[in-house]
Design an enzyme around this catalytic site. Structure first.
Site, PDB file in Angstrom:
ATOM      1  N   GLU A  51      16.053 -44.207 -29.055  1.00  0.00           N
ATOM      2  CA  GLU A  51      17.044 -43.730 -28.084  1.00  0.00           C
ATOM      3  C   GLU A  51      16.982 -44.501 -26.767  1.00  0.00           C
ATOM      4  OE1 GLU A  51      15.074 -41.710 -29.827  1.00  0.00           O
ATOM      5  OE2 GLU A  51      16.306 -40.181 -30.812  1.00  0.00           O
ATOM      6  N   PHE A 113      12.402 -24.664 -31.204  1.00  0.00           N
ATOM      7  CA  PHE A 113      12.097 -25.976 -31.774  1.00  0.00           C
ATOM      8  C   PHE A 113      13.045 -27.037 -31.199  1.00  0.00           C
ATOM      9  CE2 PHE A 113      12.810 -29.180 -35.191  1.00  0.00           C
ATOM     10  CZ  PHE A 113      11.551 -29.777 -35.111  1.00  0.00           C
ATOM     11  N   GLN A 114      12.485 -28.090 -30.666  1.00  0.00           N
ATOM     12  CA  GLN A 114      13.212 -29.212 -30.060  1.00  0.00           C
ATOM     13  C   GLN A 114      14.121 -28.774 -28.913  1.00  0.00           C
ATOM     14  OE1 GLN A 114      14.845 -31.681 -33.263  1.00  0.00           O
ATOM     15  NE2 GLN A 114      12.874 -32.722 -33.379  1.00  0.00           N
ATOM     16  N   LYS A 163      24.145 -26.579 -29.731  1.00  0.00           N
ATOM     17  CA  LYS A 163      24.707 -26.770 -31.063  1.00  0.00           C
ATOM     18  C   LYS A 163      25.812 -25.761 -31.376  1.00  0.00           C
ATOM     19  CE  LYS A 163      23.243 -27.674 -35.784  1.00  0.00           C
ATOM     20  NZ  LYS A 163      22.092 -27.776 -36.689  1.00  0.00           N
ATOM     21  N   MET A 464       3.127 -61.211 -14.624  1.00  0.00           N
ATOM     22  CA  MET A 464       3.428 -60.839 -13.240  1.00  0.00           C
ATOM     23  C   MET A 464       2.286 -60.024 -12.627  1.00  0.00           C
ATOM     24  SD  MET A 464       5.380 -61.143 -10.816  1.00  0.00           S
ATOM     25  CE  MET A 464       7.114 -61.464 -11.024  1.00  0.00           C
TER      26      MET A 464
HETATM   27  C1  LIG Z   1       7.895 -50.063 -18.511  1.00  0.00           C
HETATM   28  C2  LIG Z   1       7.089 -50.842 -17.534  1.00  0.00           C
HETATM   29  N1  LIG Z   1       5.739 -50.738 -17.516  1.00  0.00           N
HETATM   30  C3  LIG Z   1       5.012 -51.462 -16.628  1.00  0.00           C
HETATM   31  C4  LIG Z   1       5.621 -52.296 -15.734  1.00  0.00           C
HETATM   32  C5  LIG Z   1       4.782 -53.095 -14.747  1.00  0.00           C
HETATM   33  N2  LIG Z   1       4.945 -54.558 -14.999  1.00  0.00           N
HETATM   34  C6  LIG Z   1       5.805 -55.319 -14.306  1.00  0.00           C
HETATM   35  S1  LIG Z   1       5.855 -56.914 -14.839  1.00  0.00           S
HETATM   36  C7  LIG Z   1       4.688 -56.599 -16.011  1.00  0.00           C
HETATM   37  C8  LIG Z   1       4.217 -57.688 -16.936  1.00  0.00           C
HETATM   38  C9  LIG Z   1       5.277 -58.150 -17.852  1.00  0.00           C
HETATM   39  O1  LIG Z   1       4.701 -58.927 -18.863  1.00  0.00           O
HETATM   40  P1  LIG Z   1       5.571 -59.870 -19.785  1.00  0.00           P
HETATM   41  O2  LIG Z   1       6.717 -59.111 -20.338  1.00  0.00           O
HETATM   42  O3  LIG Z   1       4.688 -60.543 -20.742  1.00  0.00           O
HETATM   43  O4  LIG Z   1       6.211 -60.875 -18.737  1.00  0.00           O
HETATM   44  P2  LIG Z   1       5.505 -62.065 -17.913  1.00  0.00           P
HETATM   45  O5  LIG Z   1       5.250 -61.534 -16.542  1.00  0.00           O
HETATM   46  O6  LIG Z   1       4.248 -62.450 -18.612  1.00  0.00           O
HETATM   47  O7  LIG Z   1       6.539 -63.140 -17.900  1.00  0.00           O
HETATM   48  C10 LIG Z   1       4.275 -55.261 -15.955  1.00  0.00           C
HETATM   49  C11 LIG Z   1       3.230 -54.678 -16.814  1.00  0.00           C
HETATM   50  C12 LIG Z   1       7.044 -52.342 -15.773  1.00  0.00           C
HETATM   51  N3  LIG Z   1       7.732 -53.087 -14.912  1.00  0.00           N
HETATM   52  N4  LIG Z   1       7.740 -51.638 -16.679  1.00  0.00           N
END
Ligand SMILES: Cc1ncc(C[n+]2csc(CCOP(=O)(O)OP(=O)(O)O)c2C)c(N)n1
Ligand SMILES: [Mg+2]
Lengths: 553, 80
Positions: A51, A113-114, A163, A464
């Protein structure tokens, strides 16, 4: 005429122009799915794998078409899974109509439920939500939801339908209307704004997502030419002008270009259009506005003076305010300011190297994509590299989660966008971390025969976050090294997509020359884990503190 | 911090108070006093909400309340 609630839902969706919706069935929406079965000749339902991705797909569909995206999910876990997608759309002002089923009215409030009180859960992340109690409310509630989703600043609206309401019937003459209030605002006077603009020697236009969602890029370009000013962009506004446009000063903010920082330092007036001066884009607000006049135009009155106090604040749709402004705004010439922009622009030309590094990867991919190709990103370093290195040519062609920064946004959004464009190729730049959050949706891209081009910027790390750990946490790499053995090309093939591992520019080039026309292609591009997304302004800092080079590490 | 009261006219429907109090909660503003009464012979209700906050907090809060689709009008009744 007597109709069931479920039938009214379908009729109302069609009446409001819906042709495609995204969703996932379950017990509490079975009556609506029965109607979808009967109405499949006029309403296309795309079954997603999760979803959350269904909402991202509806979001991608909405950003691409400008019309509300529609998504449907069952009660409980189905509804709960929508939350991240709704919040993502809300923070980026994307119009959505979200329909959830719920347990029947007599079972509500009893932990059935749900059962989930999804209107309470989504109160803070929707523009508005409706809890429907009778089939006779449905028709007009759905009309209202479409209206509200697009009214003023766009956003998501949720309708929760128990529902029994879907099963029960209503006579047309018994239909009732929900009570809600919209506000019309007269167009404000623009004389003071024109005077302030004419008095400025170095005006800078700061353009945001409002220009994109208001589809006012034509007016923006005319305005920049009229006042002879450069334009810088927030991430959400980046594609309003092609990257190569002489007036384009690049993206500003935490990961903005050095060029935009120079322009911001030097300008004496900022004309902010459809931006919200988010902390990510403006950093330290006090320092941001120091010594400058600020004119702020936005469709949402609560944005004016929220983060940065404006000398002139104007509420209105960008399209109508700029159209009005251009009727009387005199043409101006600022050769010295132009010259300054040109001189610093030259300083920012990147160096030439021939390996698979971000600077080369993005332009190399762009060579094989049509001008109007939609580019989607996930969240991380690869997102920032896309902003810096992809040569954008078409306004509105970038879909990214700017406000919430949702990892896992990309694949769903790319599916929605491709569907909206009749199954055209859509480009997704994702990270190995982000792709891990949504990759099950490859199944949908395959079942829908979508020729997505998925570029995984695979650096083996949550790049990042790791970069921040390098810069601000003494290289303590706490849980950002993925240590995974995932074979992405094999995984792609297991889903019925194409997949290749890419380690050189030559391999990339040859892979791009022969892309499957009827299924997704995943290119697993290996990048060094220590590449950085630069420049960066440390959190809470100002443009004076911008770090442009990787030094001392 | 100064005490202030906002008077709202809103739809007298299920969930409206949740929408309104949600705006206060989002801004981390505590509600000190609340009155709520239906308007005679209409589908509307009038409420007074008293809390504390400086001028910039009040201004922003009022703008956010006015964005709610089930709220018809918002007035700051105290301080005048
Ligand atoms: C759902 C979610 N969880 C955690 C974060 C924190 N966060 C921001 S960038 C990042 C790393 C992203 O890794 P990747 O997709 O491998 O991209 P890269 O930076 O290596 O290019 C994280 C964990 C986020 N933005 N969104
Ligand atoms: Mg990564």
């Amino acid at each position: 005429m007597v109709r069931t609630g479920a039938n009214i839902v379908i009729e109302s969706l069609c009446r409001n122009g819906t042709e495609t919706l995204f969703g996932y069935p379950g017990g509490a929406v079975l009556p609506i799915y029965e109607e979808l079965y009967r109405n499949s000749y006029r309403l296309r339902h795309i079954l997603c794998a999760h979803e959350q991705n269904a909402v991202h797909a509806a979001d991608g569909y909405a950003r691409t078409t400008g019309r509300p995206g529609v998504v449907i999910a069952t009660s409980g876990p189905g509804a709960a899974n929508l939350v991240t997608g709704i919040a993502t759309a809300g923070l980026d002002s994307v119009p959505l109509v979200v329909i959830t089923g719920n347990v029947s009215v007599p079972l509500l409030g009893k932990d059935s439920f749900q059962e989930l009180d999804i209107t309470s859960v989504t109160r803070g992340i929707t523009k508005h939500n409706f809890a429907v109690n009778s089939p006779c409310e449905l028709s007009r509630v759905i009309d209202a939801a479409f209206h509200i989703a697009l009214d003023g600043r766009p956003g998501p609206v949720l309708i929760d339908i128990p529902k029994n309401v879907q099963n029960e019937s209503c006579q047309e003459e018994d239909e009732s209307s929900p009570l809600y209030f919209t506000r019309k605002r007269p167009l404000p006077a623009l004389d003071a704004l024109i005077r302030m603009l004419c008095e400025s020697s170095r005006p800078l236009i700061y353009s945001g997502g409002g220009i994109i969602s208001g589809r006012a890029w034509g007016e923006l370009e005319e305005l920049a030419n009229r006042i002879d000013a450069p334009v810088v962009f927030s991430m959400m506004g980046l594609t309003a002008m092609r990257s190569s446009h002489p007036r384009n000063g690049g993206m500003c903010g935490m990961h903005g270009t050095a060029l935009s920082a120079e322009l911001l330092k030097k300008c004496d007036l900022i004309l902010a259009l459809g931006v919200r001066f988010s902390d990510r884009a403006s950093g330290n607000c006090e320092k941001f506005r120091e010594g400058k006049k600020i004119i702020h135009i936005d469709i949402d009155p609560s944005e004016i003076n929220k983060n940065v106090s404006a000398d002139i604040g104007i509420t209105g749709s960008l399209k109508s305010v700029l159209t009005e402004l251009l009727k009387t705004l005199p043409r101006q010439s600022r050769p010295e300011w132009q010259q300054f922009h040109k001189s610093i622009k030259l300083k920012n030309v990147p160096a030439e190297i021939k390996t698979l590094v971000p600077e080369n990867l993005f332009p190399a991919v762009a060579k094989y994509c049509d001008e109007d190709c939609v580019i989607v990103t996930d969240v991380g370093q690869h997102q920032i590299w896309t902003m810096h290195y992809y040569p954008f040519k078409t306004p509105g062609s970038l879909l990214t989660s700017g406000g919430l920064g949702t990892m896992g946004y990309g694949l769903g959004a790319a599916i929605g966008s491709s569907v909206a464009r009749g199954g055209k190729r859509t480009l997704l730049f994702t990270g190995d971390g982000s792709f891990g959050m949504s990759l099950q949706e490859l199944a949908t891209a395959v079942s829908q025969k979508l020729p997505l081009l998925i570029i995984i910027c695979n650096n083996g790390v949550l790049g990042m976050v790791r970069q921040w750990q390098t810069m601000f946490y003494d290289q303590h790499y706490s849980h950002t090294t993925l240590n995974r053995q995932t074979d992405f090309p094999a995984l792609a093939r297991a889903f019925g997509a194409e997949g290749k591992k890419i380690t050189t520019l030559e391999e990339l080039d040859s892979a791009l020359q022969d892309l499957a026309p009827d299924r997704p292609t995943v290119l697993d591009c290996r990048l060094d884990k220590d590449e950085w997304a630069l420049p960066i302004i440390p959190p809470g800092g100002s443009i004076e503190e911008m770090i442009t080079e990787k030094k001392g590490i | 911090m100064e005490k202030f009261t906002v008077e709202l006219t809103a739809a007298n429907s299920c969930g409206v108070l949740h929408h309104i109090s949600g705006v206060y909660a989002k801004c981390r503003i505590n509600i000190d006093a609340l009155t709520f009464a239906p308007e005679a012979e209409s589908e509307l209700a009038v409420m007074q909400v008293t809390s504390k906050g400086n001028e910039s907090v009040r201004t922003h809060l009022l703008k956010l309340l006015l964005k709610l689709y089930d709220v018809k009008s918002v007035t700051l009744t105290q301080p005048k």
